[in-house]
Design a protein around this motif. Structure first.
Motif, PDB file in Angstrom:
ATOM      1  N   ASP A 182       3.979  -3.268  12.532  1.00 52.84           N
ATOM      2  CA  ASP A 182       3.639  -1.962  11.986  1.00 52.84           C
ATOM      3  C   ASP A 182       4.787  -1.509  11.081  1.00 52.84           C
TER       4      ASP A 182
ATOM      5  N   ILE B 175      -5.396   6.092   0.757  1.00 50.64           N
ATOM      6  CA  ILE B 175      -4.386   5.039   0.697  1.00 50.64           C
ATOM      7  C   ILE B 175      -4.742   4.133  -0.476  1.00 50.64           C
TER       8      ILE B 175
ATOM      9  N   GLY C 248      -4.160   4.728  15.257  1.00 49.32           N
ATOM     10  CA  GLY C 248      -4.788   3.408  15.171  1.00 49.32           C
ATOM     11  C   GLY C 248      -6.278   3.409  15.422  1.00 49.32           C
TER      12      GLY C 248
ATOM     13  N   ARG D 155      -7.381  -1.554   7.082  1.00 49.42           N
ATOM     14  CA  ARG D 155      -7.706  -2.951   7.326  1.00 49.42           C
ATOM     15  C   ARG D 155      -8.999  -3.294   6.585  1.00 49.42           C
TER      16      ARG D 155
ATOM     17  N   HIS E  51      -4.676  -6.587   7.230  1.00 53.55           N
ATOM     18  CA  HIS E  51      -4.399  -5.419   8.058  1.00 53.55           C
ATOM     19  C   HIS E  51      -2.999  -4.965   7.682  1.00 53.55           C
ATOM     20  N   THR E  52      -2.879  -3.739   7.175  1.00 55.99           N
ATOM     21  CA  THR E  52      -1.571  -3.286   6.701  1.00 55.99           C
ATOM     22  C   THR E  52      -0.547  -3.130   7.819  1.00 55.99           C
ATOM     23  N   HIS E  53      -1.002  -3.056   9.074  1.00 51.59           N
ATOM     24  CA  HIS E  53      -0.097  -2.769  10.181  1.00 51.59           C
ATOM     25  C   HIS E  53      -0.152  -3.819  11.290  1.00 51.59           C
ATOM     26  N   TRP E  54      -0.588  -5.029  10.956  1.00 46.35           N
ATOM     27  CA  TRP E  54      -0.562  -6.106  11.946  1.00 46.35           C
ATOM     28  C   TRP E  54      -0.115  -7.378  11.249  1.00 46.35           C
TER      29      TRP E  54
ATOM     30  N   LYS F 166      -2.737   6.447   7.630  1.00 44.90           N
ATOM     31  CA  LYS F 166      -1.498   5.666   7.713  1.00 44.90           C
ATOM     32  C   LYS F 166      -1.735   4.183   7.469  1.00 44.90           C
ATOM     33  N   GLN F 167      -2.919   3.676   7.828  1.00 45.30           N
ATOM     34  CA  GLN F 167      -3.131   2.235   7.768  1.00 45.30           C
ATOM     35  C   GLN F 167      -4.557   1.891   7.352  1.00 45.30           C
TER      36      GLN F 167
ATOM     37  N   THR G  95       5.290   1.242   9.690  1.00 47.04           N
ATOM     38  CA  THR G  95       5.656   2.635   9.938  1.00 47.04           C
ATOM     39  C   THR G  95       6.451   2.770  11.227  1.00 47.04           C
TER      40      THR G  95
ATOM     41  N   HIS H  27       0.846  -1.184   0.000  1.00 48.84           N
ATOM     42  CA  HIS H  27       0.000   0.000   0.000  1.00 48.84           C
ATOM     43  C   HIS H  27       0.885   1.240   0.000  1.00 48.84           C
TER      44      HIS H  27
END
Length: 661
Positions: free
Chosen positions: A513, A427, A456, A484, A507-510, A481-482, A515, A420
């Motif tokens: 993360d 996004i 978040g 899901r 989920h882009t951050h799980w 930023k993220q 970032t 992403h």
């Protein structure tokens, strides 16, 4: 008394092995079976020790001699598929004992295993029940392993091969039946399906002790199993140590009684594994090992509901399962295709728990020669056993046809999140396996997308298809930023490819993360100034943003404020960001974040005040600071109650610590 003791000792002496007097094939061999094509085919059984054995099949003659235990095995050479019934003949001795199997075919053999959704019979759902009258297929053969357990590997099961018919298919696995039928129709060869599944079972009972041993993170489990399994050297050692402790206790007890003192406690006996369908290795021993070393093409697997609360811990267990099966069948690249379990209510459970398990199941695709069928679009949210077994089987068969049988025109996987990038206030999400294009299953706007900033806090988002990508945005998140997607146990998203396969949740951050990097607090210990006495004393650093016990942490109910909880990061390191939150219950208001190198002198780096009755998250950013301890101080609380809990509880759904770049 001496006679009784002598007789007892006689019973404890090892008894000599008695070789079989009767010539037998292993129980997995019977009339109507299918032998695997294009592989060498082991044929094995028992006879008198030292007896010569001759096996004849398809113009092949193989000979061997039964070993000292009466066991024998030969291997037939690789054969082409053959739908003409043949006889497999085994003879032994100068005046031959003779066993003859009839109606034996050569084709493809697959193992179907797992828990209830794989065990689910054709006759149990309306759509599959309707197909039973038309289930006569002379070249589709079925073998159902009965439900049984064992603490040690077994050689036989009480089962026989049958031709597919209304009488035999009705009680057979619906997915196993449909999968086998599709392969038979697509490949034009006989197919044999072996059903070995048991409802409600976890993955551990299907795994051998050697499988646990093969995965470094699970070697302690292998040691535990061996130490608790009767007959192993480890078990004998632990019980002998216990016997010595009991003998010492006896002397201590005598002394205590003589001196009119309290009797010492009796030493606890080491655990012995229970013979249960929930015991690790028990189903492998009884329901998989009797099939070994049969020549098979591959396996399909539908299991996970009973392990779904474990998150990424399931990945190592799947590795152990595959290591045990691939080693047992002597096929290090055995194809293994599995189902990602369906959305389901799971009671009052945190809705993200199942979503994290879906991520774990996708991680299992990194194990070589595996594939995953996604079924989020055909779930039944109030029924853990979705009806559409034919479609589940079709999606599994796509993996077999594409990857095992080389049909290059088939892409068996639905689209998978690949990457992403932030594009202004939106996004843009990229996918792999989306060459056919993306579409909405029902023609409606795309559902189940959420977007968040660095804090978040996720908000429902609009999502639009742009070629093979999706653009996601929300007016509530100006600096996203993220993202899901389908991140809820009840999510049945409508995004799919034009081949009709759904997009897998993501989920882009799980779990990591991209970032912020790695969560330095994950799994760390802590101390509370006001410990909770009602079970809400876990969950602070478990990686789960839960709203309920045990995923959510709380202090005790003391009315003395401020109160605090202090996390030990295990070592001194540089940090610059803390992310934390409150659940939708409780009256937690202002929380201050402080850091310390020695756990004594703390420096405050920021505070945040939360609303009430809504799950929220906050981020405190600060300059790079060297610290080992992070403290959350609950300064005050709302006067009202939320969720019926006393307002002096201080709730925290999760605390994360980062060194953000």
């Amino acid at each position: 008394m001496k006679q009784v003791l002598a007789f007892t000792l006689f019973l404890l002496l090892p008894t000599p092995l008695v070789s079989a007097a009767e010539l037998k094939l292993a129980s997995v061999f019977s009339d109507h079976m299918v032998l695997q094509r294009e592989q060498s085919v082991p044929v094995w059984g028992v006879a008198n020790a030292g007896e010569s054995i001759t096996v004849k099949f398809a113009n092949q003659t193989k000979t061997t001699t039964a070993d000292e235990n009466g066991k024998w095995q030969v291997e037939l050479d690789s054969m082409k598929a053959n739908a003409e019934p043949q006889s497999l003949v085994v003879e032994s001795g100068k005046e031959p004992n003779r066993v003859e199997l009839t109606d034996v075919l050569v084709g493809e053999v697959w193992l179907a295993s797992g828990q209830s959704n794989m065990e689910w019979e054709m006759q149990m759902k309306a759509d599959s029940k309707a197909d039973i009258p038309n289930s006569t297929h002379s070249n589709l053969r079925l073998f159902a392993v009965p439900l049984t357990t064992a603490l040690t590997p077994q050689d036989d099961v009480d089962a026989n091969w049958t031709r597919s018919s209304p009488e035999t298919s009705a009680s057979f696995s619906a997915i196993g039946y449909y999968f086998g039928l599709r392969l038979h129709e697509e490949l034009g060869v006989p197919v044999g399906m072996i059903q070995s599944a048991w409802g409600g079972t976890r993955i551990e009972p299907w795994t051998s002790v050697d499988g646990f041993e093969a995965v470094p993170a699970l070697r302690s489990e292998a040691d535990r199993i061996r130490s608790q399994t009767p007959g192993t050297p480890e078990y004998r050692k632990s019980q002998e140590a216990h016997l010595q402790q009991v003998q010492q206790w006896t002397e201590s007890l005598k002394t205590a009684l003589q001196q009119n003192q309290a009797a010492p406690p009796l030493p606890t006996q080491p655990t012995t594994l229970a013979k249960s369908h929930g015991t690790p290795t028990a189903l492998y021993n009884a329901m998989i090992h009797p099939l070994v070393p049969m020549a098979i093409r591959g396996a399909i697997w539908y299991q996970g509901e009973s392990n779904h609360g474990e998150g990424l811990g399931y990945v190592d267990k799947k590795k152990a399962l595959l290591a045990s099966w691939r080693n047992a069948f002597k096929q290090p690249e055995l194809p293994f295709y599995f189902v990602q379990i369906a959305p389901y209510q799971y009671g009052e459970e945190d809705p993200e728990i199942l979503a994290r398990f879906w991520v774990a199941q996708r991680e299992c695709m990194k194990i070589p020669n595996t594939g995953m069928a996604v079924i989020t679009d055909i779930a039944e949210l109030k029924d853990i056993h979705p009806q559409h077994k034919k479609e589940v089987a079709r999606r599994l068969s796509l993996w077999a046809l594409a990857d095992t049988y080389g049909q290059a025109d088939i892409d068996p996987s639905g689209p998978l999140y690949a990457n992403h990038k932030v594009d202004g206030s939106a996004i843009r999400v990229m996918f792999s396996n989306a060459d056919s294009g993306l579409t909405s299953r029902d023609g409606k706007p795309l559902s189940d997308f959420e977007i968040a900033g660095i804090d978040g806090n996720f908000h429902p988002a609009t999502a639009t298809i742009d070629g093979n990508q999706v653009v996601v945005q929300s007016p509530n998140v100006p600096e996203p930023k993220q993202v899901r997607f389908g991140w809820n146990k009840l999510a049945m998203p409508n995004l799919m490819d034009k081949d009709g396969l759904p997009v897998c949740s993501f989920h882009t951050h799980w779990p990591i993360d991209p970032t912020l990097g790695y969560n330095l607090a994950l799994g760390c210990t802590w101390e509370s100034s006001d410990p909770n006495a009602w079970g809400w004393n876990s969950g602070l650093t478990d990686g789960v943003w839960g709203n309920r016990n045990p995923q959510c942490f709380a202090t005790g109910v003391s009315d003395e404020f401020p109160k605090s909880v202090t996390i030990d990061l295990k070592k001194t390191q540089t940090i610059n960001l803390v992310r934390f939150g409150v659940p939708d219950v409780g009256s937690t208001k202002t929380v201050a974040i402080s850091v310390s190198e020695d756990g004594k002198t703390f420096q405050e780096v920021g505070t945040h005040s939360f609303g009430q009755g809504k799950a929220e998250r906050a981020v405190i950013e600060f300059d790079d600071t060297t610290a080992r301890f992070v403290r959350l101080t609950y300064v005050d609380h709302h006067s009202g109650l939320a969720g019926g809990y006393n307002n002096t509880f201080a709730f925290t759904s999760e605390a994360e610590v980062y060194r953000a770049k």
